[in-house]
Enzyme design. Structure first.
Site, PDB file in Angstrom:
ATOM      1  N   TYR A 153       5.415  -9.909  13.507  1.00 44.50           N
ATOM      2  CA  TYR A 153       4.404 -10.444  12.585  1.00 44.50           C
ATOM      3  C   TYR A 153       2.994 -10.195  13.148  1.00 44.50           C
ATOM      4  O   TYR A 153       2.108  -9.712  12.438  1.00 44.50           O
ATOM      5  CB  TYR A 153       4.634 -11.935  12.354  1.00 44.50           C
ATOM      6  CG  TYR A 153       3.692 -12.533  11.329  1.00 44.50           C
ATOM      7  CD1 TYR A 153       3.855 -12.266   9.975  1.00 44.50           C
ATOM      8  CD2 TYR A 153       2.623 -13.342  11.717  1.00 44.50           C
ATOM      9  CE1 TYR A 153       2.980 -12.788   9.029  1.00 44.50           C
ATOM     10  CE2 TYR A 153       1.749 -13.872  10.782  1.00 44.50           C
ATOM     11  CZ  TYR A 153       1.933 -13.596   9.435  1.00 44.50           C
ATOM     12  OH  TYR A 153       1.061 -14.119   8.503  1.00 44.50           O
ATOM     13  N   LYS A 157      -0.056  -7.801  11.462  1.00 43.85           N
ATOM     14  CA  LYS A 157      -1.368  -8.298  11.043  1.00 43.85           C
ATOM     15  C   LYS A 157      -2.493  -7.671  11.881  1.00 43.85           C
ATOM     16  O   LYS A 157      -3.581  -7.404  11.367  1.00 43.85           O
ATOM     17  CB  LYS A 157      -1.403  -9.820  11.115  1.00 43.85           C
ATOM     18  CG  LYS A 157      -0.461 -10.493  10.113  1.00 43.85           C
ATOM     19  CD  LYS A 157      -0.800 -10.122   8.674  1.00 43.85           C
ATOM     20  CE  LYS A 157       0.032 -10.886   7.669  1.00 43.85           C
ATOM     21  NZ  LYS A 157      -0.334 -10.587   6.267  1.00 43.85           N
TER      22      LYS A 157
END
Ligand code: NAD
Length: 240
Positions: A153, A157
């Site tokens: 994750y 990002k």
């Protein structure tokens, strides 16, 4: 940019932050394309909320990680509206909370596939038609501080933030590209215990609402002199 009458695509806008962004755009008079991957019912709810502002809407199912589906979505937008002025790459998945050595290739590919590659695919397909406009990518505080969820994750990002900067350089002056990095946002899925913990980490003593992120997106879309910026919406969590 005056948003009234413009055409905006918001990916993953069936619920949560994406829904708040879609509704905020409608409130400004933009016609909104509501993209969803799973729940048509939820997407229709977003549509209903947008329609209250008298704008036109289009609900389109497309998995942002799949090129063919995205191409078809963009075709439908062009057939219906003939233009695309705004793209908000909001669709994202958290993936499983895993320590680095537990992440499988499948975990990695799933999260990177939606959060980073998906945003890039949608951007490429939209750029075939967007000659002048704005793009906002919804990143995360995890892309700056590594977060607590998982390396996949965080990397997705962080990659999205870097992609934002690259696109801003290459697409100026006609297309301005920015990102927003929310800290935790209360989309109705956080337990009361976790909420209490998160409140303590924030200088504002509160968790952001989806509308706080949407408000920031609108600010970036309306401003014509900001590009290549990442705006934090995290209640001052990174201030120490
Ligand atoms: P959410 O799960 O409520 O909504 C995400 C939406 O994206 C859902 O409607 C989902 O169906 C859609 N989606 C997922 N995969 C998709 C795909 N392949 N194609 C199209 N749509 C897809 O999440 P949210 O909390 O509203 O998050 C929205 C964005 O904000 C995400 O990119 C997320 O990473 C980011 N973000 C959220 C938080 C938070 O605390 N909620 C914090 C920082 C960043």
């Amino acid at each position: 940019m005056e948003l009234k009458g413009k055409v905006a695509i918001v990916t993953g806008s069936a619920r949560g932050i994406g829904r708040a962004i879609a509704v905020a755009l409608a409130r400004k008079g933009a016609n909104v394309v509501i993209n969803y991957a799973h729940s048509e019912d939820e997407a229709r709810k977003t549509e209903e909320m947008c329609r209250r502002y008298g704008v036109e809407t289009l609900v389109v199912k497309a998995d942002v990680s799949k090129r063919d589906e995205v191409r078809e979505m963009v075709q439908r937008v062009i057939e219906r509206f003939g233009r695309i002025d705004v793209l908000v790459n909001n669709a994202g998945i958290l993936g499983k909370a895993l320590r680095p050595m537990k992440v499988t290739d499948e975990d990695w590919d799933a999260v990177l596939g939606v959060n980073l590659k998906g945003a890039f695919i949608v951007t490429q397909e939209v750029l075939k038609y967007m000659k002048k406009g704005k793009i906002v990518n919804i990143a995360s505080i995890a892309g700056k501080d590594g977060g607590t969820v998982g390396p996949h994750y965080a990397a997705s990002k962080g990659g999205l933030i870097a992609l934002t900067f690259n696109l801003a350089r290459h697409l100026a002056p006609n297309i301005l590209v920015n990102a927003v990095a929310p800290g935790p946002v209360d989309t109705g899925l956080i337990s009361p215990e976790i909420k209490e913990k998160l409140r303590k980490l924030s200088l504002t003593g509160e968790i952001a609402k989806p509308e706080d992120v949407a408000h920031t997106v609108i600010f970036l879309l309306e401003n014509d002199h900001i590009t290549g910026e990442l705006v934090d919406v995290n209640g001052g969590r990174l201030m120490d």
